[in-house]
Design an enzyme around this catalytic site. Structure first.
Site, PDB file in Angstrom:
ATOM      1  N   ASN A 205       0.875  -1.178   0.000  1.00  0.00           N
ATOM      2  CA  ASN A 205       0.000   0.000   0.000  1.00  0.00           C
ATOM      3  C   ASN A 205       0.909   1.223   0.000  1.00  0.00           C
ATOM      4  O   ASN A 205       1.472   1.570   1.039  1.00  0.00           O
ATOM      5  CB  ASN A 205      -0.902  -0.042   1.244  1.00  0.00           C
ATOM      6  CG  ASN A 205      -1.742   1.219   1.386  1.00  0.00           C
ATOM      7  OD1 ASN A 205      -1.782   2.063   0.479  1.00  0.00           O
ATOM      8  ND2 ASN A 205      -2.404   1.353   2.520  1.00  0.00           N
TER       9      ASN A 205
ATOM     10  N   LYS B 246       0.167   4.225  -0.324  1.00  0.00           N
ATOM     11  CA  LYS B 246      -0.487   5.414   0.268  1.00  0.00           C
ATOM     12  C   LYS B 246      -0.256   6.633  -0.620  1.00  0.00           C
ATOM     13  O   LYS B 246      -0.175   6.498  -1.845  1.00  0.00           O
ATOM     14  CB  LYS B 246      -0.005   5.603   1.715  1.00  0.00           C
ATOM     15  CG  LYS B 246      -0.181   4.327   2.553  1.00  0.00           C
ATOM     16  CD  LYS B 246      -0.009   4.520   4.029  1.00  0.00           C
ATOM     17  CE  LYS B 246      -0.203   3.191   4.750  1.00  0.00           C
ATOM     18  NZ  LYS B 246      -0.097   3.302   6.194  1.00  0.00           N
TER      19      LYS B 246
ATOM     20  N   HIS C 187      -9.432   1.146   4.900  1.00  0.00           N
ATOM     21  CA  HIS C 187      -8.150   1.320   5.590  1.00  0.00           C
ATOM     22  C   HIS C 187      -8.353   2.255   6.781  1.00  0.00           C
ATOM     23  O   HIS C 187      -9.176   3.167   6.729  1.00  0.00           O
ATOM     24  CB  HIS C 187      -7.104   1.894   4.627  1.00  0.00           C
ATOM     25  CG  HIS C 187      -5.726   1.856   5.196  1.00  0.00           C
ATOM     26  ND1 HIS C 187      -5.275   2.820   6.074  1.00  0.00           N
ATOM     27  CD2 HIS C 187      -4.716   0.969   5.052  1.00  0.00           C
ATOM     28  CE1 HIS C 187      -4.030   2.504   6.439  1.00  0.00           C
ATOM     29  NE2 HIS C 187      -3.678   1.379   5.832  1.00  0.00           N
TER      30      HIS C 187
ATOM     31  N   GLU D 108      -6.735   4.673   7.807  1.00  0.00           N
ATOM     32  CA  GLU D 108      -6.571   6.099   7.518  1.00  0.00           C
ATOM     33  C   GLU D 108      -7.845   6.660   6.884  1.00  0.00           C
ATOM     34  O   GLU D 108      -8.191   7.820   7.091  1.00  0.00           O
ATOM     35  CB  GLU D 108      -5.335   6.295   6.629  1.00  0.00           C
ATOM     36  CG  GLU D 108      -4.060   6.104   7.443  1.00  0.00           C
ATOM     37  CD  GLU D 108      -2.925   5.425   6.702  1.00  0.00           C
ATOM     38  OE1 GLU D 108      -2.914   5.422   5.468  1.00  0.00           O
ATOM     39  OE2 GLU D 108      -2.029   4.881   7.391  1.00  0.00           O
TER      40      GLU D 108
ATOM     41  N   GLU E 254      -5.109  -4.669  10.723  1.00  0.00           N
ATOM     42  CA  GLU E 254      -4.088  -3.636  10.900  1.00  0.00           C
ATOM     43  C   GLU E 254      -4.354  -2.869  12.191  1.00  0.00           C
ATOM     44  O   GLU E 254      -5.199  -1.950  12.204  1.00  0.00           O
ATOM     45  CB  GLU E 254      -4.119  -2.655   9.720  1.00  0.00           C
ATOM     46  CG  GLU E 254      -3.846  -3.290   8.379  1.00  0.00           C
ATOM     47  CD  GLU E 254      -3.276  -2.287   7.386  1.00  0.00           C
ATOM     48  OE1 GLU E 254      -2.240  -2.606   6.772  1.00  0.00           O
ATOM     49  OE2 GLU E 254      -3.825  -1.183   7.241  1.00  0.00           O
TER      50      GLU E 254
ATOM     51  N   GLY F  26       2.755   2.603  10.688  1.00  0.00           N
ATOM     52  CA  GLY F  26       3.681   3.710  10.484  1.00  0.00           C
ATOM     53  C   GLY F  26       4.397   4.160  11.746  1.00  0.00           C
ATOM     54  O   GLY F  26       5.014   5.220  11.781  1.00  0.00           O
TER      55      GLY F  26
ATOM     56  N   SER G 208       3.779  -1.869  10.332  1.00  0.00           N
ATOM     57  CA  SER G 208       5.230  -1.919  10.535  1.00  0.00           C
ATOM     58  C   SER G 208       5.858  -3.271  10.173  1.00  0.00           C
ATOM     59  O   SER G 208       6.811  -3.704  10.820  1.00  0.00           O
ATOM     60  CB  SER G 208       5.585  -1.517  11.979  1.00  0.00           C
ATOM     61  OG  SER G 208       5.146  -0.188  12.246  1.00  0.00           O
TER      62      SER G 208
END
Ligand code: 13P
Length: 252
Positions: A9, A11, A95, A97, A167, A173, A213
């Site tokens: 991904n 992003k 996701h 985010e 996730e 991140g 991560s």
């Protein structure tokens, strides 16, 4: 036997030239290998260019989002058929985010999942708890609510075409990876949910990726857990060497 599935991904990163270089580099390094399924999910404006860069390789193309309507006055949005038109096989939906920065709800994600499947795109549906939810002992209930809401109404056949990505938000991140035991526990819960909501055949077939991560140094141990069937990789998918290292971890 579930074949491991490693997806990158990207992003909102990289230029067009960098995207093409990364995609070409991966295609070259991966060569003819088909023992692990691999996909890259670049920003939507680079899907076409990346599709060309990976043509003839075994790398699949995925998008990072889509809208549930087929066409019409939805300024800024992209439909499932448009994604297919530029070569996408997969689409990441829900996701964290998009859930937490862009305010997507389980109901909105469910509409997208239904639309993706109806159009023949394979959804990668993300679930995962925030740090405060983990600390409050709510991980299992948060993940169950997201599973039931985002995946509502899917037939057994549609569920088998869907990939789930666990996730944990606190591991994305941050460099803080869930321990293999922490991740495996949630993956095992998700597989139980698949069994109770559908049946053992569906539970045995659906691939559940871990994301947060993942890097070459921790990939093999995570991917060695019985219910971890792949990885959804952010930062480490932006470098050929790191992403290839994670793919190697899937073979270990
Ligand atoms: P990182 O690998 O950068 O933690 O991101 C994980 C992720 O969000 C993949 O979708």
């Amino acid at each position: 036997m579930r074949r491991k599935f490693i997806a990158g991904n990207w992003k909102m990163n990289l230029s067009r030239a960098e995207s093409v270089a990364l995609a070409s580099g991966l295609a070259q390094q991966l060569g003819d290998a088909t023992d692990v399924d691999v996909a890259v999910c670049p920003p939507s404006v680079y899907l076409d260019a990346v599709h060309q860069a990976i043509s003839g390789s075994h790398i699949a193309l995925g998008a990072q989002n889509m809208y549930h309507e087929a066409a019409g006055a939805y300024t800024g949005e992209i439909s499932a058929s448009m994604l297919q038109d530029v070569g996408c096989a997969y689409v990441i939906l829900g996701h964290s985010e998009r859930r937490h920065v862009l305010g997507e709800t389980d109901a909105a994600i469910n509409l997208k999942v239904q639309a993706a499947l109806a159009a023949g795109l394979l959804p990668i549906v993300c679930v995962g708890e925030k740090l405060e939810e983990r600390e409050a002992g709510q991980t299992a209930s948060v993940v169950k609510t997201q599973f039931e809401g985002s995946l509502a109404g899917l037939t057994a056949e549609q569920m088998q075409q869907t990939v789930i990505a666990y996730e944990p938000v606190w591991a994305i991140g941050t460099g803080k990876v869930a321990s293999p035991a922490q991740a495996e526990a949630v993956h095992a819960d998700l597989r139980k949910l698949l069994e109770t909501s559908y049946n053992s055949e569906v539970a045995a077939a659906v691939r559940i990726q871990y994301g947060g991560s993942v890097k070459p140094s921790n990939a093999a141990e995570l991917l060695g857990q019985p219910n971890i069937d792949g990885a959804l990789v952010g930062g480490a998918s932006l470098k050929v060497e790191d992403f290839m290292g994670i793919i190697s971890g899937a073979r270990a």
